[in-house]
Design a protein around this motif. Sequence first.
Motif, PDB file in Angstrom:
ATOM      1  N   CYS A   1       0.826  -1.204   0.000  1.00 56.12           N
ATOM      2  CA  CYS A   1       0.000   0.000   0.000  1.00 56.12           C
ATOM      3  C   CYS A   1       0.864   1.259   0.000  1.00 56.12           C
ATOM      4  N   LEU A   2       1.893   1.263   0.832  1.00 54.14           N
ATOM      5  CA  LEU A   2       2.765   2.432   0.919  1.00 54.14           C
ATOM      6  C   LEU A   2       3.561   2.629  -0.369  1.00 54.14           C
ATOM      7  N   ALA A   3       4.143   1.536  -0.887  1.00 53.53           N
ATOM      8  CA  ALA A   3       4.968   1.640  -2.086  1.00 53.53           C
ATOM      9  C   ALA A   3       4.132   2.023  -3.307  1.00 53.53           C
ATOM     10  N   VAL A   4       3.002   1.341  -3.474  1.00 52.64           N
ATOM     11  CA  VAL A   4       2.138   1.608  -4.627  1.00 52.64           C
ATOM     12  C   VAL A   4       1.546   3.010  -4.548  1.00 52.64           C
ATOM     13  N   SER A   5       1.179   3.450  -3.332  1.00 53.41           N
ATOM     14  CA  SER A   5       0.635   4.799  -3.169  1.00 53.41           C
ATOM     15  C   SER A   5       1.654   5.859  -3.574  1.00 53.41           C
ATOM     16  N   ALA A   6       2.916   5.652  -3.180  1.00 50.59           N
ATOM     17  CA  ALA A   6       3.964   6.605  -3.546  1.00 50.59           C
ATOM     18  C   ALA A   6       4.152   6.642  -5.058  1.00 50.59           C
ATOM     19  N   LEU A   7       4.186   5.466  -5.681  1.00 46.18           N
ATOM     20  CA  LEU A   7       4.383   5.403  -7.125  1.00 46.18           C
ATOM     21  C   LEU A   7       3.179   5.971  -7.876  1.00 46.18           C
ATOM     22  N   ALA A   8       1.982   5.584  -7.428  1.00 47.47           N
ATOM     23  CA  ALA A   8       0.763   6.068  -8.084  1.00 47.47           C
ATOM     24  C   ALA A   8       0.625   7.585  -7.928  1.00 47.47           C
ATOM     25  N   SER A   9       1.031   8.124  -6.772  1.00 40.32           N
ATOM     26  CA  SER A   9       0.978   9.571  -6.566  1.00 40.32           C
ATOM     27  C   SER A   9       1.855  10.298  -7.578  1.00 40.32           C
ATOM     28  N   LEU A  10       3.029   9.759  -7.809  1.00 45.68           N
ATOM     29  CA  LEU A  10       3.933  10.369  -8.775  1.00 45.68           C
ATOM     30  C   LEU A  10       3.320  10.350 -10.174  1.00 45.68           C
ATOM     31  N   VAL A  11       2.736   9.209 -10.556  1.00 45.58           N
ATOM     32  CA  VAL A  11       2.114   9.101 -11.875  1.00 45.58           C
ATOM     33  C   VAL A  11       0.935  10.069 -11.994  1.00 45.58           C
ATOM     34  N   CYS A  12       0.133  10.170 -10.927  1.00 44.91           N
ATOM     35  CA  CYS A  12      -1.017  11.081 -10.937  1.00 44.91           C
ATOM     36  C   CYS A  12      -0.578  12.530 -11.122  1.00 44.91           C
ATOM     37  N   LEU A  13       0.493  12.912 -10.419  1.00 43.35           N
ATOM     38  CA  LEU A  13       0.998  14.282 -10.529  1.00 43.35           C
ATOM     39  C   LEU A  13       1.551  14.557 -11.927  1.00 43.35           C
ATOM     40  N   LEU A  14       2.250  13.581 -12.491  1.00 45.38           N
ATOM     41  CA  LEU A  14       2.801  13.764 -13.829  1.00 45.38           C
ATOM     42  C   LEU A  14       1.705  13.763 -14.890  1.00 45.38           C
ATOM     43  N   ARG A  15       0.665  12.953 -14.655  1.00 46.59           N
ATOM     44  CA  ARG A  15      -0.394  12.812 -15.668  1.00 46.59           C
ATOM     45  C   ARG A  15      -1.406  13.947 -15.621  1.00 46.59           C
ATOM     46  N   HIS A  16      -1.853  14.321 -14.405  1.00 44.39           N
ATOM     47  CA  HIS A  16      -2.924  15.305 -14.292  1.00 44.39           C
ATOM     48  C   HIS A  16      -2.548  16.545 -13.485  1.00 44.39           C
ATOM     49  N   GLY A  17      -1.404  16.512 -12.818  1.00 46.51           N
ATOM     50  CA  GLY A  17      -0.904  17.711 -12.166  1.00 46.51           C
ATOM     51  C   GLY A  17      -1.475  18.032 -10.805  1.00 46.51           C
ATOM     52  N   GLY A  18      -2.424  17.245 -10.301  1.00 52.44           N
ATOM     53  CA  GLY A  18      -2.995  17.543  -8.992  1.00 52.44           C
ATOM     54  C   GLY A  18      -4.232  16.725  -8.699  1.00 52.44           C
ATOM     55  N   ARG A  19      -5.099  17.249  -7.853  1.00 54.61           N
ATOM     56  CA  ARG A  19      -6.281  16.546  -7.360  1.00 54.61           C
ATOM     57  C   ARG A  19      -7.395  16.524  -8.415  1.00 54.61           C
ATOM     58  N   THR A  20      -7.802  15.335  -8.846  1.00 56.10           N
ATOM     59  CA  THR A  20      -8.896  15.187  -9.796  1.00 56.10           C
ATOM     60  C   THR A  20      -9.423  13.758  -9.753  1.00 56.10           C
ATOM     61  N   VAL A  21     -10.705  13.593 -10.000  1.00 48.52           N
ATOM     62  CA  VAL A  21     -11.315  12.267 -10.014  1.00 48.52           C
ATOM     63  C   VAL A  21     -10.714  11.390 -11.106  1.00 48.52           C
ATOM     64  N   GLU A  22     -10.143  12.007 -12.142  1.00 45.32           N
ATOM     65  CA  GLU A  22      -9.544  11.231 -13.225  1.00 45.32           C
ATOM     66  C   GLU A  22      -8.358  10.392 -12.740  1.00 45.32           C
ATOM     67  N   ASN A  23      -7.770  10.781 -11.621  1.00 46.78           N
ATOM     68  CA  ASN A  23      -6.650  10.002 -11.073  1.00 46.78           C
ATOM     69  C   ASN A  23      -7.097   8.636 -10.555  1.00 46.78           C
ATOM     70  N   MET A  24      -8.399   8.458 -10.294  1.00 49.22           N
ATOM     71  CA  MET A  24      -8.856   7.192  -9.740  1.00 49.22           C
ATOM     72  C   MET A  24      -8.614   6.033 -10.691  1.00 49.22           C
ATOM     73  N   SER A  25      -8.631   6.265 -11.990  1.00 48.22           N
ATOM     74  CA  SER A  25      -8.363   5.180 -12.939  1.00 48.22           C
ATOM     75  C   SER A  25      -6.912   4.715 -12.832  1.00 48.22           C
ATOM     76  N   ILE A  26      -6.001   5.648 -12.537  1.00 54.66           N
ATOM     77  CA  ILE A  26      -4.592   5.292 -12.343  1.00 54.66           C
ATOM     78  C   ILE A  26      -4.425   4.493 -11.057  1.00 54.66           C
ATOM     79  N   ILE A  27      -5.031   4.970  -9.979  1.00 51.78           N
ATOM     80  CA  ILE A  27      -4.943   4.279  -8.687  1.00 51.78           C
ATOM     81  C   ILE A  27      -5.546   2.885  -8.785  1.00 51.78           C
ATOM     82  N   SER A  28      -6.683   2.787  -9.457  1.00 54.54           N
ATOM     83  CA  SER A  28      -7.361   1.502  -9.618  1.00 54.54           C
ATOM     84  C   SER A  28      -6.472   0.508 -10.357  1.00 54.54           C
ATOM     85  N   TRP A  29      -5.779   0.975 -11.387  1.00 53.62           N
ATOM     86  CA  TRP A  29      -4.910   0.083 -12.169  1.00 53.62           C
ATOM     87  C   TRP A  29      -3.811  -0.508 -11.291  1.00 53.62           C
TER      88      TRP A  29
END
Length: 295
Positions: A37-65
């Motif tokens: 959970c900790l490792a994946v959350s850190a990695l997914a956070s980085l991808v979310c920031l690079l992909r969408h730049g911040g807080r958005t519901v669109e990041n949920m598809s990345i987290i889900s993957w």
Amino acid sequence: MELWPWLTAALLGLLLLLRLHRAANFCARIALYCALCLAVSALASLVCLLRHGGRTVENMSIISWFVRGFKYVYGIRFEVRGRPKLEVEQPCVIISNHQSILDMMGLMEVLPRRCVQVAKRELLFLGPVGLVMYLGGVFFINRQRSSTAVSVMADLSERMVRENLKVWIYPEGTRNTNGDLLPFKKGAFYLAIQAQTCSCRPHRRPRCPSLSQVPIIPVVYSSFSSFYDISTKLFTSGTIRVEVLDAVPTSGLTVADVPTLLDTCHQAMRSTFLHISKTPQGDGAAEGSGAQAAQ
């Protein structure tokens, strides 16, 4: 070089201990789950920031993957029925039963597009886990301060209609492993009714033809007890059955209808839970289901 035989023996001994000792195996699997959970959350956070730049519901598809990969590590299978019912093109409130830390895997397995969750505020401070939840648009509620919780839910009711969001809530309010459903709290049902919006005066809203309807969609997960039981330190591979029930309409309902709406959903979900879990019916969770406290 003489250390290798000792290291090999120690590793083999540890693996044997994990296979033969249930409590050791349980603790190791939980520790691995937390580490993932900790490792994946850190990695997914980085991808979310690079992909969408911040807080958005669109990041949920990345987290889900990312999270859907957990099932391969733990040998968990999902049998889902009714998944298309979640893909409605309108705001809705999705409710499901809440059993353990493994619920996150079940949530991400069927999470529809543009869906956010409501979670307790304490999770926001869990390092990378809190960060990735924030980036995914999760709404955090301080359950110790009811006035703040009400304010958050009021804001959410407006945003879910304005931004066409689905909102996922655990109406039991806490994890439950007693083999039945706990009584539901009222927050999810108030949210669905209060999110109905139109330009009419408040006293005309229930009869307004332009009213935006926000149905409730129940999702039921079978009991985890055959493969996960914290009391007996059981944690093996297993199958989770998931049943998406028909949407419950809220058309024309007011806050006065919340107890009836709550009871209807609770009975339907409890019946399904007992059926797909093959659990004998008990009396504990059925009592008092009409006298729940507000979320």
